[in-house]
Each structure stands twice: as structure tokens, then as C-alpha cells.
Scaffold this motif. Structure first.
Motif, mmCIF file in Angstrom:
data_model
loop_
_atom_site.group_PDB
_atom_site.id
_atom_site.type_symbol
_atom_site.label_atom_id
_atom_site.label_comp_id
_atom_site.label_asym_id
_atom_site.label_seq_id
_atom_site.Cartn_x
_atom_site.Cartn_y
_atom_site.Cartn_z
ATOM 1 N N LYS A 194 0.845 -1.202 0.000
ATOM 2 C CA LYS A 194 0.000 0.000 0.000
ATOM 3 C C LYS A 194 0.872 1.240 0.000
ATOM 4 N N LEU A 195 0.555 2.169 -0.901
ATOM 5 C CA LEU A 195 1.260 3.443 -0.913
ATOM 6 C C LEU A 195 0.219 4.555 -0.799
ATOM 7 N N ALA A 196 0.437 5.486 0.112
ATOM 8 C CA ALA A 196 -0.441 6.657 0.237
ATOM 9 C C ALA A 196 0.469 7.864 0.092
ATOM 10 N N THR A 197 0.445 8.470 -1.090
ATOM 11 C CA THR A 197 1.492 9.451 -1.412
ATOM 12 C C THR A 197 0.908 10.763 -1.922
ATOM 13 N N SER A 198 1.808 11.750 -1.993
ATOM 14 C CA SER A 198 1.509 12.978 -2.728
ATOM 15 C C SER A 198 1.635 12.667 -4.223
ATOM 16 N N LEU A 199 1.306 13.643 -5.066
ATOM 17 C CA LEU A 199 1.434 13.433 -6.523
ATOM 18 C C LEU A 199 2.865 13.094 -6.900
ATOM 19 N N ASP A 200 3.829 13.640 -6.139
ATOM 20 C CA ASP A 200 5.231 13.396 -6.471
ATOM 21 C C ASP A 200 5.812 12.237 -5.649
ATOM 22 N N GLY A 201 4.944 11.337 -5.201
ATOM 23 C CA GLY A 201 5.407 10.075 -4.620
ATOM 24 C C GLY A 201 6.083 10.199 -3.263
ATOM 25 N N ARG A 202 5.689 11.218 -2.471
ATOM 26 C CA ARG A 202 6.264 11.382 -1.115
ATOM 27 C C ARG A 202 5.284 10.848 -0.075
ATOM 28 N N ILE A 203 5.839 10.225 0.978
ATOM 29 C CA ILE A 203 4.963 9.692 2.040
ATOM 30 C C ILE A 203 5.048 10.512 3.325
ATOM 31 N N THR A 248 6.691 14.675 4.925
ATOM 32 C CA THR A 248 7.487 15.882 4.686
ATOM 33 C C THR A 248 8.932 15.628 5.148
ATOM 34 N N SER A 249 9.780 16.639 4.960
ATOM 35 C CA SER A 249 11.183 16.478 5.355
ATOM 36 C C SER A 249 11.323 16.254 6.861
ATOM 37 N N ILE A 257 1.643 18.395 -3.597
ATOM 38 C CA ILE A 257 3.030 18.197 -4.018
ATOM 39 C C ILE A 257 3.921 18.571 -2.835
ATOM 40 N N ILE A 258 4.759 17.644 -2.408
ATOM 41 C CA ILE A 258 5.583 17.875 -1.205
ATOM 42 C C ILE A 258 7.006 18.282 -1.590
ATOM 43 N N GLY A 259 7.519 17.750 -2.677
ATOM 44 C CA GLY A 259 8.857 18.160 -3.130
ATOM 45 C C GLY A 259 9.949 17.166 -2.761
#
Ligand SMILES: NC(=O)c1ccc[n+]([C@@H]2O[C@H](COP(=O)([O-])OP(=O)(O)OC[C@H]3O[C@@H](n4cnc5c(N)ncnc54)[C@H](OP(=O)(O)O)[C@@H]3O)[C@@H](O)[C@H]2O)c1
Length: 225
Positions: free
Chosen positions: A12-21, A23-24, A182-184
Motif C-alpha cells: 500500500k502506498l499513500a502518497t503525494s502526486l510526487d510520490g512522497r509519504i 514531509t522532510s 506536491i511535497i517536493g
């Protein structure tokens, strides 16, 4: 034991559009919305085991139960791959182990004395071989699961553990929830590196679902055989 006996693994992946799970700073709750999270609870209920890495257990202190109405007759077993038993005894998963079956998977190097406080709280501790590159051997883990009659695993991350399963070709299905944010590049990626250099080394996946789910998109993929 042959690989055909290994449990089926759904990532299972729950991500932002740019594939981040996350923040920094590691903040991850919540990227996806309530509808997506409700489906994740249903998916947990459909698997024998819900599995995370120690990084996720430490950062999120998750319960990993299937919170659906009505409650499932049998809750999935909760499992954390934690080679040095870093999970705090005060974490929810340990504190509720009497109520919901919980397994910590450690390395063979861990002393029995270090396991005892967990065992006293009803946690099962499996000591398994460490892989040559570090971390618990995924093959050893899947072999033990098969021996214990576990036939399905819902792998909820994080990125390091998910990458270890993918590198070994041990993921059968992917359930991917993508939130419109989008998290970056300084966010935590949903997958650690896979060491792929050529596109012809990349596994092919077949999309079996594409659905809007509240504010998010839910896609399912099966590995092409
Ligand atoms: N958005 C989401 O849905 C979601 C889901 C999950 C996680 N997250 C976020 O992801 C972050 C944690 O992810 P992460 O990638 O740092 O950690 P992770 O994948 O959860 O855990 C990695 C740790 O697991 C242990 N491990 C044992 N055997 C391993 C193996 N064979 N392969 C890989 N790891 C193994 C290692 O620690 P030891 O050496 O101590 O055993 C390793 O450092 C947190 O910020 C969490 O909030 C987000």
C-alpha cells in the motif's frame, strides 16, 4: 520451501502526486483523505498480516488495526520488522498486544534478555537471519510466515522496507492512493532506491483499477507474470 508457498504481498502506498509519504520532518498524517483511509482499513481486514518497518513504527506509533464497522471477526496480525528491537515498550502496538496479536521481527543477534520485556507484554518475537546488505532477510521472513500458515501480507511501508520487498520481487499487488498535493524532493520518498540502471530491468505492472476516492485517486496494480 519453494517460493510458490510464500504469502501474497500487497504493497500500500499513500502518497503525494510526487510520490512522497512524509514531509522532510517526517510529518505524514494525513496525506490522503478520510475516504482513502477507510478503504485502507477495509484492505487491512482482508489480509492475515499488516506489516511495517521499524522506521514507521517509531515515527507514527501506529495501531495497525482494521477500524471498520462492523469490526472484523478476526483482526489481522500486526507485524513490525525491527532488527534491533528499537520499538519503545510504551508504543501502542506493544501496549495493546494482549488484545491484538503482535509480532516483532528481530535479528538473530538480539539477546534473549532484550526480548523478555516485549514477551512479558504478549508480543511474539521472531529472531530471523540478517540479509547480507543489512536488515532482516525478507526471504527468511516470508518462509517463516508460510510455515506459520500466513497467506497474505498487507505491507504499509515505509519506503525502505517496501524497497526491500520490491528488490526481491516479493510484491504481488500495489494499492496506490495519490493525494492532490506536491511535497517536493526534500520529502520522504515512498520507495528507497532499487538500484535500477536499465529500463529493461524494471518490472511491468498491470493497472486493474482507477477510481476517484474522495479528493484522492486509487489505483490498483498487479505484477505482470
Ligand atoms: N504516507 C504513508 O502512508 C506512510 C506509510 C508508512 C510510512 N510513512 C512514513 O515513512 C517514514 C518511515 O519510512 P522509512 O523508509 O524511514 O522506514 P521503514 O521502511 O518503515 O523502516 C525501515 C527500517 O526497518 C528496519 N528493517 C529491518 N529489516 C529491513 C529490511 N530488510 N529492509 C528495510 N528495512 C528493514 C530497519 O531498521 P532496523 O535496522 O532498526 O531494523 C530500517 O531502518 C515515516 O516518516 C512514516 O511516517 C508514511
Amino acid at each position: 520451501m519453494s517460493e510458490v508457498d510464500f504469502p501474497k504481498v500487497t504493497l500500500k502506498l499513500a502518497t503525494s502526486l510526487d510520490g512522497r509519504i512524509a514531509t522532510s520532518t517526517g510529518e505524514s498524517q494525513w496525506i490522503t483523505g478520510t475516504e482513502a483511509r477507510q478503504i485502507v482499513h477495509q484492505l487491512r481486514a482482508e489480509h492475515d498480516v499488516v506489516l511495517v518497518g521499524s522506521g514507521t513504527a517509531l515515527a507514527d506509533d501506529p495501531m495497525l488495526t482494521a477500524r471498520i464497522d462492523p469490526e472484523p471477526k478476526v483482526q489481522p496480525t500486526r507485524m513490525v520488522v525491527d532488527s534491533s528491537l528499537r520499538t519503545p515498550l510504551t508504543h501502542k502496538i506493544v501496549e495493546t498486544a494482549k488484545q491484538y496479536r503482535t509480532i516483532l521481527v528481530s535479528g538473530l543477534h538480539v539477546e534473549e534478555d532484550d526480548e523478555l520485556p516485549f514477551v512479558a507484554k504478549s508480543v511474539d518475537v521472531w529472531s530471523l537471519a540478517i540479509a547480507p546488505g543489512g536488515g532482516v532477510s525478507i526471504r527468511a521472513l516470508l518462509t517463516r510466515c508460510a510455515e506459520e500458515g500466513i497467506s497474505s501480507i498487507f505491507l504499509e511501508g515505509g519506503g525502505k522496507l517496501a524497497a526491500s520487498f520490491l528488490k526481491g520481487g516479493h510484491v504481488d499487488k500495489v494499492e496506490w492512493f495519490r493525494a492532490p498535493m506536491i511535497i517536493g524532493g526534500d520529502g520522504i520518498p515512498c520507495l528507497a532506491s532499487l538500484g535500477i540502471e536499465q529500463l529493461n530491468e524494471v518490472a511491468d505492472w498491470e493497472r486493474t483499477r482507477l477510481e476517484v476516492c474522495g479528493k484522492d485517486v486509487w489505483e490498483s496494480f498487479s505484477k505482470k507474470l
